[in-house]
Motif scaffolding. Structure first.
Motif, mmCIF file in Angstrom:
data_model
loop_
_atom_site.group_PDB
_atom_site.id
_atom_site.type_symbol
_atom_site.label_atom_id
_atom_site.label_comp_id
_atom_site.label_asym_id
_atom_site.label_seq_id
_atom_site.Cartn_x
_atom_site.Cartn_y
_atom_site.Cartn_z
ATOM 1 N N GLN A 172 43.009 36.799 45.352
ATOM 2 C CA GLN A 172 43.402 35.463 45.778
ATOM 3 C C GLN A 172 44.664 35.063 45.028
ATOM 4 O O GLN A 172 44.771 35.265 43.817
ATOM 5 N N ARG A 173 45.615 34.524 45.763
ATOM 6 C CA ARG A 173 46.852 34.081 45.135
ATOM 7 C C ARG A 173 46.672 32.678 44.586
ATOM 8 O O ARG A 173 46.038 31.833 45.204
ATOM 9 N N ASP A 206 38.149 23.099 38.329
ATOM 10 C CA ASP A 206 39.397 23.503 38.975
ATOM 11 C C ASP A 206 40.323 24.226 37.999
ATOM 12 O O ASP A 206 40.936 25.237 38.346
ATOM 13 N N ILE A 207 40.419 23.738 36.779
ATOM 14 C CA ILE A 207 41.263 24.412 35.780
ATOM 15 C C ILE A 207 40.683 25.775 35.435
ATOM 16 O O ILE A 207 41.417 26.756 35.309
ATOM 17 N N ARG A 208 39.379 25.872 35.289
ATOM 18 C CA ARG A 208 38.728 27.156 34.992
ATOM 19 C C ARG A 208 38.965 28.148 36.130
ATOM 20 O O ARG A 208 39.234 29.323 35.884
ATOM 21 N N HIS A 209 38.910 27.671 37.360
ATOM 22 C CA HIS A 209 39.071 28.572 38.510
ATOM 23 C C HIS A 209 40.509 29.054 38.665
ATOM 24 O O HIS A 209 40.741 30.196 39.032
ATOM 25 N N HIS A 210 41.474 28.192 38.394
ATOM 26 C CA HIS A 210 42.879 28.531 38.633
ATOM 27 C C HIS A 210 43.640 28.912 37.362
ATOM 28 O O HIS A 210 44.863 28.967 37.401
ATOM 29 N N ARG A 211 42.936 29.178 36.269
ATOM 30 C CA ARG A 211 43.663 29.504 35.038
ATOM 31 C C ARG A 211 44.397 30.821 35.220
ATOM 32 O O ARG A 211 43.888 31.756 35.838
ATOM 33 N N PRO A 212 45.603 30.891 34.657
ATOM 34 C CA PRO A 212 46.364 32.138 34.774
ATOM 35 C C PRO A 212 45.781 33.191 33.848
ATOM 36 O O PRO A 212 45.148 32.874 32.845
ATOM 37 N N TYR A 213 46.029 34.440 34.184
ATOM 38 C CA TYR A 213 45.549 35.543 33.369
ATOM 39 C C TYR A 213 46.383 35.624 32.104
ATOM 40 O O TYR A 213 47.602 35.644 32.152
ATOM 41 N N VAL A 214 45.728 35.654 30.950
ATOM 42 C CA VAL A 214 46.412 35.752 29.674
ATOM 43 C C VAL A 214 46.162 37.152 29.118
ATOM 44 O O VAL A 214 45.008 37.541 28.933
#
Length: 196
Positions: free
Chosen positions: A11-12, A107-115
């Protein structure tokens, strides 16, 4: 040809500006409606994340909204000044704050960027054809033991397994084919050898 098959679609992540705008809108709907539309934020979180827990939170927000309506329905004053009216309004406002906060968290947990250096978020669904063993990223997350807990030795990671025998077999067959083609150069008249 054999292989692992297709990888699951990734998913983008929407642009950050769009995510911020949507978060502002859904939090504003929950707060500015004085809690009457707070369920909209939890519904959005449940639809986006598709997690069972988020659907339970959405159902809980509807149940709390029903309880607050029950208290407000028993207050027959215009300004909800009785005890039941005050309890109903307090529940309604607390539900609005809780729904807005949970929406932001989900929403923040779902869309967090990969670190890099931390494990990637869990994939949705099963990756067919791929090993389902422990994550290779598990050893990279720093672990802090609890104060009274005794220190347990961490086992070393398992050694890298050699390439499967199938890869070696295919490599050998390709080497044989390459040697055969070098010894028997192709014919320029377009004929095929032995019907091949």
């Amino acid at each position: 040809m054999q292989g692992h098959g297709y990888a699951p679609p990734q998913q983008r992540r929407p642009p950050t500006g769009v995510l911020v705008l949507l978060r502002v809108i859904f939090v504003a709907v929950a707060i500015l409606s004085i809690g009457f539309l707070s369920w909209v934020a939890t519904l959005r979180a449940a639809i986006v994340t598709r997690r069972r827990g988020d659907w339970w939170v959405f159902g809980g927000s509807l149940a709390v909204l029903g309880v607050s309506f029950g208290f407000l329905a028993t207050d027959h004053t215009d300004d909800f000044s009785t005890v039941n009216g005050n309890i109903g309004m307090a529940i309604l406002l607390l539900n609005a704050a809780a729904c807005a906060g949970y929406f932001l968290y989900a929403d923040i947990r779902h869309h967090r960027p990969y670190v890099p250096g931390y494990p990637p978020p869990p994939a949705q669904g099963v990756n067919y054809g791929y090993p389902q063993g422990p994550s290779p990223y598990a050893a990279t997350v720093p672990q802090t033991p609890a104060a009274p807990a005794p220190q347990m030795p961490v086992p070393p990671p398992p050694p890298q397994r050699p390439a499967p025998a199938r890869i070696d077999q295919v490599r050998a067959e390709l080497d044989e084919l390459s040697d055969y083609l070098r010894q028997h150069p192709g014919r320029t008249d377009g004929g095929h050898e032995g019907g091949r």
